[in-house]
Design a protein around this motif. Sequence first.
Motif, PDB file in Angstrom:
ATOM      1  N   ASP A  49     -32.870  -1.298   7.086  1.00  0.00           N
ATOM      2  CA  ASP A  49     -33.748  -2.092   6.231  1.00  0.00           C
ATOM      3  C   ASP A  49     -33.523  -1.899   4.731  1.00  0.00           C
ATOM      4  N   ILE A  50     -32.365  -1.394   4.341  1.00  0.00           N
ATOM      5  CA  ILE A  50     -32.028  -1.307   2.914  1.00  0.00           C
ATOM      6  C   ILE A  50     -30.582  -1.775   2.711  1.00  0.00           C
ATOM      7  N   ASP A  51     -30.418  -2.758   1.853  1.00  0.00           N
ATOM      8  CA  ASP A  51     -29.074  -3.208   1.468  1.00  0.00           C
ATOM      9  C   ASP A  51     -28.669  -2.640   0.115  1.00  0.00           C
ATOM     10  N   PHE A  52     -29.639  -2.597  -0.804  1.00  0.00           N
ATOM     11  CA  PHE A  52     -29.336  -2.111  -2.155  1.00  0.00           C
ATOM     12  C   PHE A  52     -30.626  -1.706  -2.863  1.00  0.00           C
ATOM     13  N   TYR A  53     -30.448  -1.151  -4.074  1.00  0.00           N
ATOM     14  CA  TYR A  53     -31.575  -0.704  -4.885  1.00  0.00           C
ATOM     15  C   TYR A  53     -31.528  -1.420  -6.232  1.00  0.00           C
ATOM     16  N   ILE A  54     -32.700  -1.805  -6.702  1.00  0.00           N
ATOM     17  CA  ILE A  54     -32.832  -2.379  -8.042  1.00  0.00           C
ATOM     18  C   ILE A  54     -33.838  -1.521  -8.786  1.00  0.00           C
ATOM     19  N   SER A  55     -33.391  -0.876  -9.863  1.00  0.00           N
ATOM     20  CA  SER A  55     -34.246   0.072 -10.590  1.00  0.00           C
ATOM     21  C   SER A  55     -34.874   1.079  -9.640  1.00  0.00           C
ATOM     22  N   PHE A 108     -34.327  -2.494  -1.301  1.00  0.00           N
ATOM     23  CA  PHE A 108     -34.565  -3.846  -0.805  1.00  0.00           C
ATOM     24  C   PHE A 108     -33.566  -4.215   0.290  1.00  0.00           C
ATOM     25  N   ASP A 109     -34.079  -4.964   1.239  1.00  0.00           N
ATOM     26  CA  ASP A 109     -33.238  -5.685   2.190  1.00  0.00           C
ATOM     27  C   ASP A 109     -33.126  -7.114   1.658  1.00  0.00           C
ATOM     28  N   ARG A 145     -38.292  -6.665   1.015  1.00  0.00           N
ATOM     29  CA  ARG A 145     -37.240  -7.646   1.300  1.00  0.00           C
ATOM     30  C   ARG A 145     -37.249  -8.731   0.225  1.00  0.00           C
ATOM     31  N   LEU A 146     -36.044  -9.110  -0.189  1.00  0.00           N
ATOM     32  CA  LEU A 146     -35.866 -10.246  -1.085  1.00  0.00           C
ATOM     33  C   LEU A 146     -35.344 -11.423  -0.275  1.00  0.00           C
ATOM     34  N   PHE A 147     -35.869 -12.605  -0.564  1.00  0.00           N
ATOM     35  CA  PHE A 147     -35.445 -13.811   0.128  1.00  0.00           C
ATOM     36  C   PHE A 147     -34.756 -14.754  -0.852  1.00  0.00           C
ATOM     37  N   TYR A 196     -49.312  -4.145   6.264  1.00  0.00           N
ATOM     38  CA  TYR A 196     -48.220  -3.510   5.540  1.00  0.00           C
ATOM     39  C   TYR A 196     -48.218  -3.995   4.086  1.00  0.00           C
ATOM     40  N   THR A 197     -47.919  -3.077   3.167  1.00  0.00           N
ATOM     41  CA  THR A 197     -47.730  -3.450   1.764  1.00  0.00           C
ATOM     42  C   THR A 197     -46.240  -3.477   1.473  1.00  0.00           C
ATOM     43  N   VAL A 198     -45.764  -4.604   1.003  1.00  0.00           N
ATOM     44  CA  VAL A 198     -44.325  -4.756   0.741  1.00  0.00           C
ATOM     45  C   VAL A 198     -44.113  -5.290  -0.673  1.00  0.00           C
ATOM     46  N   LYS A 199     -42.955  -4.987  -1.206  1.00  0.00           N
ATOM     47  CA  LYS A 199     -42.503  -5.614  -2.447  1.00  0.00           C
ATOM     48  C   LYS A 199     -41.468  -6.659  -2.045  1.00  0.00           C
TER      49      LYS A 199
END
Length: 222
Positions: free
Chosen positions: A100-106, A110-111, A158-160, A211-214
């Motif tokens: 569930d993680i592809d990369f990090y921003i700051s 995020f996936d 997750r970013l869409f 669930y709390t998500v960004k």
Amino acid sequence: MLKFLADRGIKMLKELKEELEKALDIMKPTWQRQNNVDDSLTNFIYKYNSFDKIVEISNSKNLDLNYVLHRWYNFKTSDTCEKIFEFYGAIREKNPAHHDIDFYISDEPFDLKLTVYPQSLKNTGIYYDLTKVTEKNKLIEWLYLNQSQQNRKHMKNRLFIVCNGSNNIKLKSDFSKICKEVKFWIKPYLDKEKPSSFNSLKIKDYDGKVYTVKSDIILITD
């Protein structure tokens, strides 16, 4: 050096886009719902950028070519979008198999999910105004609850990237547009002088858990 890398990247994106467009010529608009069994039979799609190679292997294994091409197209476009984020400053997760993680921003994990505006919502006349946070969050909640099920499901950040145009499948490989929108979206979050404030929301799953998500949506249109 940066210009060389950028030019090389543009060339690679163009070559991949040409291969993916070959698949678009024969893919049917709809395909069998993705499932774990058929996914396990088609995992070779991760290895090749060549349309001809994908067709060759599919035929040799007597597989549903439409299923294979949709899965290959979706993987290659999604993988390329991850690389676009990295080019503009995101940091790739060290474990390439992380669920569930592809990369990090700051430093925020995020996936990434590349998708289209759901046809099932359009069929019922539901159109969310994605320029408004409350409307955008309604679509985000719907995507969490209705897409990426079975082994692909999670309730974490997750970013869409949502394509919504006259030909949504083709928009998924319009890498020049995606580059432009990702660059515009990601820049404020990499500003070291300003604290990052990602969009946050609570989602109640079908089992009753909250669930709390960004999460956020980057919209790609014609």
